[in-house]
Scaffold this motif. Sequence first.
Motif, PDB file in Angstrom:
ATOM      1  N   ARG A 176       0.923  -1.213  -0.132  1.00 57.88           N
ATOM      2  CA  ARG A 176      -0.032  -0.066   0.153  1.00 57.88           C
ATOM      3  C   ARG A 176       0.888   1.341   0.061  1.00 57.88           C
ATOM      4  O   ARG A 176       1.849   1.121   0.558  1.00 57.88           O
ATOM      5  N   ILE A 177       0.462   2.226  -0.924  1.00 61.65           N
ATOM      6  CA  ILE A 177       1.124   3.561  -0.908  1.00 61.65           C
ATOM      7  C   ILE A 177      -0.064   4.793  -0.640  1.00 61.65           C
ATOM      8  O   ILE A 177      -0.791   4.847  -1.410  1.00 61.65           O
ATOM      9  N   TYR A 178       0.340   5.307   0.419  1.00 64.29           N
ATOM     10  CA  TYR A 178      -0.590   6.316   0.978  1.00 64.29           C
ATOM     11  C   TYR A 178      -0.394   7.759   0.002  1.00 64.29           C
ATOM     12  O   TYR A 178       0.789   8.025   0.049  1.00 64.29           O
ATOM     13  N   VAL A 179      -1.191   8.177  -0.525  1.00 67.10           N
ATOM     14  CA  VAL A 179      -1.211   9.384  -1.130  1.00 67.10           C
ATOM     15  C   VAL A 179      -1.968  10.622  -0.652  1.00 67.10           C
ATOM     16  O   VAL A 179      -3.152  10.169  -0.032  1.00 67.10           O
ATOM     17  N   LEU A 180      -1.691  11.703  -0.809  1.00 69.85           N
ATOM     18  CA  LEU A 180      -2.676  12.828  -0.328  1.00 69.85           C
ATOM     19  C   LEU A 180      -3.882  13.240  -1.462  1.00 69.85           C
ATOM     20  O   LEU A 180      -3.538  13.398  -2.666  1.00 69.85           O
TER      21      LEU A 180
END
Length: 344
Positions: A176-180
Amino acid sequence: MPGTTALYFVASPLQYLAARRIAATAEAGSRQVLIWYKHGVVSIIQPGEWDAASYMSWPRWEPLPGVFGRHRRLRANIGLVAGLVGQCDTLHIHSAVFDTEAINYFLRALPRACGARTMRARILPDGIISTRRYPLSAGKRLAQYARKLRRLIAPELDYWCFDGDRIGSDAAFCDRIYVLPGLPHEYPAQKVHVLPPLVEPAAGQSGPAGTGRRALVIGQPLTGFELMSPADLAAVTGEIRAWLADHGFDAIDYKGHPKDAQRELAHPDYRVITPEQTLEMFMAGTHYDAVVGVRSSALLFARQLYPATTLVEAFGWSRIRFKSTAEKQNMERTFAALGVATHP
């Protein structure tokens, strides 16, 4: 059997606020453990919000005294963090980057130390760095295998080699890659998870009686640092005030820079604020419908912090005395990449 533990390695206010948001949403119900490794971020840390929290020394900059101090610091850090995490069945490790030895060794060492049967690595957003990919060079990939040699004398230091993007977005261990929200990125779509806005409007935060629109003006010492002439400062101050009036802002706060003794960019009808906490934490707890200034880095932070409905605007760029054309171009690219609107 203990359940899931979410571990967060943070080094900036943005990473910390993103970790708080993840803890409250995607990782709700997990045991929450926070580790910070930059001294400058301590002012925004609120240890009481976490099940366990601690500072961790960076091995390269703060090795243990004596021979092989960096190596021994790596091992000590694993012991420190394992003690805070405790026993768990599933471990989620969050960091903005995974190609550094100070973080990477935890990927294999912690599950073993904590009895975790499942480990997943997840990437925290990290400002302008998160808007593009940074492929590992051949030299960087070879250096990873050199780091793996440490396991010959310390089996727990088993570096997890990978290729592709240096932060680990392409690696098998990352799920998982969290982005704004609203910010560009170049990550694999199947791994991307868009965070909710880090700050959302709260009841009673829209101005007097909840009827007005609220704006924050970020000051900085422009004439004091010879970035602008007094005449240009006056013109930009007027332009900002006119823009706020045209857009219906009737509750306007002014936050000066610590070196902004003259309160440059202030206007007589602004409310001067002097929050006790850092500007980052103040903004994290206060919704604004607009944040404006000239070239302050606080504008970049605001764009990442607030939802897309909050306007973030930089004024007077044709009047700024940049050190060079290259500096101006680099700053324009940075502001544009993060979606901060600039005015001449």
